[in-house]
Motif scaffolding. Structure first.
Motif, PDB file in Angstrom:
ATOM      1  N   ILE A  36      -1.545   3.537   9.473  1.00  0.00           N
ATOM      2  CA  ILE A  36      -1.967   2.837   8.500  1.00  0.00           C
ATOM      3  C   ILE A  36      -0.847   2.109   7.615  1.00  0.00           C
ATOM      4  O   ILE A  36      -0.792   1.016   7.393  1.00  0.00           O
ATOM      5  CB  ILE A  36      -2.786   4.006   7.438  1.00  0.00           C
ATOM      6  N   LEU A  37       0.248   2.887   7.535  1.00  0.00           N
ATOM      7  CA  LEU A  37       1.648   2.388   6.996  1.00  0.00           C
ATOM      8  C   LEU A  37       2.076   1.140   7.908  1.00  0.00           C
ATOM      9  O   LEU A  37       2.641   0.143   7.124  1.00  0.00           O
ATOM     10  CB  LEU A  37       2.614   3.333   6.921  1.00  0.00           C
ATOM     11  N   TRP A  38       1.898   1.161   9.064  1.00  0.00           N
ATOM     12  CA  TRP A  38       2.374   0.208   9.956  1.00  0.00           C
ATOM     13  C   TRP A  38       1.465  -1.419   9.450  1.00  0.00           C
ATOM     14  O   TRP A  38       1.941  -2.300   9.426  1.00  0.00           O
ATOM     15  CB  TRP A  38       2.404   0.275  11.333  1.00  0.00           C
ATOM     16  N   LYS A  39       0.208  -1.071   9.182  1.00  0.00           N
ATOM     17  CA  LYS A  39      -0.584  -2.093   8.672  1.00  0.00           C
ATOM     18  C   LYS A  39      -0.411  -2.675   7.462  1.00  0.00           C
ATOM     19  O   LYS A  39      -0.287  -3.733   7.301  1.00  0.00           O
ATOM     20  CB  LYS A  39      -2.054  -1.513   9.159  1.00  0.00           C
ATOM     21  N   LEU A  40      -0.182  -1.375   6.518  1.00  0.00           N
ATOM     22  CA  LEU A  40      -0.101  -2.001   5.108  1.00  0.00           C
ATOM     23  C   LEU A  40       1.338  -2.502   4.832  1.00  0.00           C
ATOM     24  O   LEU A  40       1.583  -3.004   3.758  1.00  0.00           O
ATOM     25  CB  LEU A  40      -0.251  -0.607   4.307  1.00  0.00           C
ATOM     26  N   LYS A  41       2.286  -1.958   5.511  1.00  0.00           N
ATOM     27  CA  LYS A  41       3.895  -2.164   5.469  1.00  0.00           C
ATOM     28  C   LYS A  41       4.454  -1.398   4.540  1.00  0.00           C
ATOM     29  O   LYS A  41       5.662  -1.037   4.495  1.00  0.00           O
ATOM     30  CB  LYS A  41       4.070  -3.684   4.879  1.00  0.00           C
TER      31      LYS A  41
END
Length: 122
Positions: A14-19
């Motif tokens: 999720i963090l990779w997607k959200l940045k």
């Protein structure tokens, strides 16, 4: 660097997607229904921060988290460990497994051959 647990991996994806994001943003992005408790995800994020996967910017008592390692970097690490642990460091064994177990079509095999040939020339 340690391999991520299943829960850590879910948060990192999720963090990779959200940045970047706050714990509430991570919870909102999870497909779970019902959503996991705030404290559960907060604990996972703090473990990721402790293990140097995640950094943060503080806004008073609130933290905005962001990845310190890219998805590509983690994939390389994880893939090397997987090949070493499950295929005795043999890419031939890995490829043989994929061909046999995934029941690749002739088209898939042709595409793999093309990828190999293109990368040999580089």
């Amino acid at each position: 660097m340690e391999e991520l647990t299943r829960n850590e991996e879910r948060v990192m994806l999720i963090l990779w997607k959200l940045k970047k994001g706050f714990v509430k943003d991570i919870i909102e992005a999870l497909p779970d229904d019902p959503k996991p408790p705030y404290n559960t995800i907060s604990s996972v994020v703090r473990l990721l921060e402790k293990n140097k996967y995640v950094g943060f910017k503080a806004y008073g008592k609130t933290h905005e988290y962001f990845p310190l390692i890219s998805k590509l970097e983690y994939r390389k690490l994880f893939f090397k460990k997987m090949v070493a642990g499950y295929f005795d460091n043999s890419l031939e064994s890995l490829l043989s497994y994929i061909v046999k177990e995934e029941q690749l079509s002739d088209s898939d095999i042709s595409k793999i051959k093309d990828i190999i040939n293109k990368n040999k020339l580089s």
